[in-house]
Design a protein around this motif. Structure first.
Motif, PDB file in Angstrom:
ATOM      1  N   THR A 157      24.228 -24.264 -21.727  1.00  0.00           N
ATOM      2  CA  THR A 157      25.290 -24.243 -22.725  1.00  0.00           C
ATOM      3  C   THR A 157      26.223 -25.442 -22.575  1.00  0.00           C
ATOM      4  O   THR A 157      26.765 -25.944 -23.571  1.00  0.00           O
ATOM      5  N   GLN A 178      29.092 -15.078 -32.339  1.00  0.00           N
ATOM      6  CA  GLN A 178      28.862 -14.783 -30.924  1.00  0.00           C
ATOM      7  C   GLN A 178      29.702 -13.612 -30.413  1.00  0.00           C
ATOM      8  O   GLN A 178      29.226 -12.789 -29.636  1.00  0.00           O
ATOM      9  N   ASN A 236      24.281 -12.086 -28.501  1.00  0.00           N
ATOM     10  CA  ASN A 236      23.603 -12.568 -27.298  1.00  0.00           C
ATOM     11  C   ASN A 236      23.637 -11.559 -26.156  1.00  0.00           C
ATOM     12  O   ASN A 236      22.898 -11.710 -25.175  1.00  0.00           O
ATOM     13  N   THR A 293      29.155 -18.876 -26.927  1.00  0.00           N
ATOM     14  CA  THR A 293      27.909 -18.447 -26.281  1.00  0.00           C
ATOM     15  C   THR A 293      28.068 -18.422 -24.768  1.00  0.00           C
ATOM     16  O   THR A 293      27.630 -17.482 -24.088  1.00  0.00           O
ATOM     17  N   SER A 306      27.742 -15.093 -22.475  1.00  0.00           N
ATOM     18  CA  SER A 306      26.668 -15.040 -21.478  1.00  0.00           C
ATOM     19  C   SER A 306      27.214 -14.925 -20.057  1.00  0.00           C
ATOM     20  O   SER A 306      26.615 -14.260 -19.202  1.00  0.00           O
TER      21      SER A 306
END
Length: 515
Positions: A82, A326, A331, A453, A457
């Motif tokens: 990322t 997001q 995710n 993201t 994550s």
């Protein structure tokens, strides 16, 4: 002039094989983004030596079967992708504005070859991280420039449909990686999964040698004749180009001021193909605004886009939509669905992950024309509402251990994402600002996407564990859906059927009233 012709018939008529080829090749960049996003995650047990077989399954005597690392080290390996994506997204906007969409796409293919080469042959964490970072650079740049390129070559009445190919190819990359992971996650075979991306990068690099520059970019950068010739080939010999050429706001009969480096044989063939239409186009060009291309349109910088009062509303709009994409939790499903669903589906979680990828792929394809039919904004709001509702259902199912509700909520969550928040955000930047600010606005959008993201994550497992791993984290995603949905409903304008940014934001009507 209104037409009663169904949208699908109009699109079938306007879509040439050459256009389909251009979209397919350019969209391999977003494919790589999706593939790399989950490639390490689906092989984590094997890659990190948690599942180790006795014998080697590949003849790789110089390479270890796996790379020993802790959970925190593996988190660095995944998150550095990322970081590369963020840097790629920030740099791609100015690059594609100044040097062209085509050159930027060609540069991304280099990273899609070099990155997987390091990843698949890595013998330690450092090389694996280097490969992930390089792949991230290309992925970040690709999802900035490819939606712009596709939007500029797509028929005016099908920009929503063809714009959805960015998300379709992202989903295809995720699905292919999940399928390969399902069958090859043992022994040293995980290296094959990572090497596949490099092979696709080589194919795209070769194919891009035969792809032309965006006609709209060429028209804005002193080459209206070449732009017109390329557009003729994309649309076909019988297509009426007058409206599209007029929208460029340049004198289409003017001579090109600078030449671009296309193969001579390609330029000759293109000129011969367009020769029969040249006189017709020159005649129609007399009705066009006479803006001679004395200088290329000045590109807007990333900071300039935010500081300028005409572009700032668009920057806020695209950032809000990308953050919503997001922060509504997609995710958490794509990256962590196995560990998330194993407590209620101990034997079927891995298979459900593949099914999630398939559902995302299929629904995105079937819903691709929806934004051209009902509008961009309704699709986004329907998507957010569906994901927020499914988040509540998923939280309940995980807390009480209701297997059927958990499986259904997961699949409907992904289907809701595919309706709007998946495909639509990638096409908004090109419709909310003029061509001079598209690259900068798209960089803002994708930078926000990569940061969001990364946050999801990195902190989803931490927050989930802090809340007791019983699905309570999905109430947070439902709250984000409510807040962001309300803001988007208030701030983001509808772009379907609008001729340009001035009409989208109402500035055209305001100026006409003053005049």
């Amino acid at each position: 002039m209104a037409s009663d012709e169904p949208l699908y018939r109009s699109l079938l008529r306007d879509t040439t094989m050459y256009l389909a080829w251009l979209i397919l090749i350019s969209a391999l960049g977003p494919f790589q983004f999706g593939f790399h996003l989950v490639s390490e995650l689906i092989t984590d047990n094997v890659l990190t030596c948690e599942k180790r077989t006795v014998r080697e399954t590949l003849v790789t005597s110089s390479l270890p079967q796996c790379i020993q690392m802790s959970k925190s080290q593996f988190s660095v390996v995944t998150s550095i992708y990322t970081l590369g994506g963020l840097l790629g997204a920030i740099s791609a906007g100015p690059c594609c504005n100044r040097y062209g969409r085509l050159l930027t796409m060609r540069l991304t293919t280099l990273t899609f070859v070099i990155g997987p080469a390091f990843e698949s042959s890595a013998s330690n964490i450092g090389l694996l991280c280097l490969g992930r970072f390089i792949s991230g650079l290309g992925a970040g740049a690709a999802i900035v420039v490819v939606p712009i390129y596709i939007s500029e070559i797509a028929p005016p009445n099908g920009k929503g449909l063809f714009g959805a190919f960015t998300q379709i190819m992202i989903n295809t990359g995720i699905l292919i990686a999940q399928l390969l992971g399902y069958f090859l996650s043992h022994g040293s075979l995980w290296r094959i999964i990572l090497a596949v991306a490099g092979g696709i990068g080589v194919l795209q690099a070769v194919a891009l040698l035969f792809i032309p520059e965006s006609p709209k970019w060429l028209a804005e950068h002193r080459s209206p004749q070449r732009a017109r010739d390329i557009l003729r080939r994309i649309r076909g010999h019988k297509a009426d180009l007058d409206a599209e050429v007029k929208a460029w706001n340049v004198d289409s009969s003017a001579d090109d001021i600078c030449l671009f480096t296309y193969p001579a044989s390609y330029s000759t063939r293109l000129t011969q193909r367009a020769a029969e239409e040249e006189s017709l186009l020159r005649a129609s060009s007399n009705t066009h605004p006479a803006r001679t291309p004395k200088a290329a349109t000045a590109s807007v910088s990333i900071l300039g886009a935010f500081l300028h009062p005409s572009y700032r509303p668009a920057v806020i709009a695209v950032v809000a939509v990308m953050v919503a994409q997001q922060f509504t939790g997609i995710n958490s499903i794509v990256m962590y669905s196995v560990s998330l669903l194993t407590p209620i589906l101990p034997t079927g979680a891995a298979l459900l992950v593949v099914l999630v990828g398939a559902i995302n792929f299929v629904v995105t394809i079937f819903c691709a024309p929806l934004s051209d039919k009902i509008g961009r904004k309704p699709c986004i709001l329907l998507s957010i509402a569906g994901m927020g509702t499914c988040s509540v259902a998923l939280a309940i199912s995980l807390y009480f251990g209701v297997k059927t509700l958990g499986a259904v909520a997961t699949l409907l969550f992904v289907a809701s994402f595919a309706v709007g928040l998946g495909p639509v955000p990638f096409i908004l930047a090109n419709e909310l600002v003029g061509p001079e600010a598209v690259g900068a606005t798209q960089s803002w959008a994708l930078a926000a996407n990569w940061i969001a993201t990364f946050l999801v994550s990195q902190f989803f497992p931490i927050v989930d564990e802090a809340l007791g791993k019983q699905g309570k984290v999905y109430y947070i995603f439902a709250g984000f859906a409510l807040i962001l949905g309300a803001f988007i409903a208030y701030w983001v304008p509808e772009t379907r059927g609008k001729s340009g940014a001035e009409e989208v934001w109402g500035r055209k009507e305001a100026r006409e009233r003053v005049e």
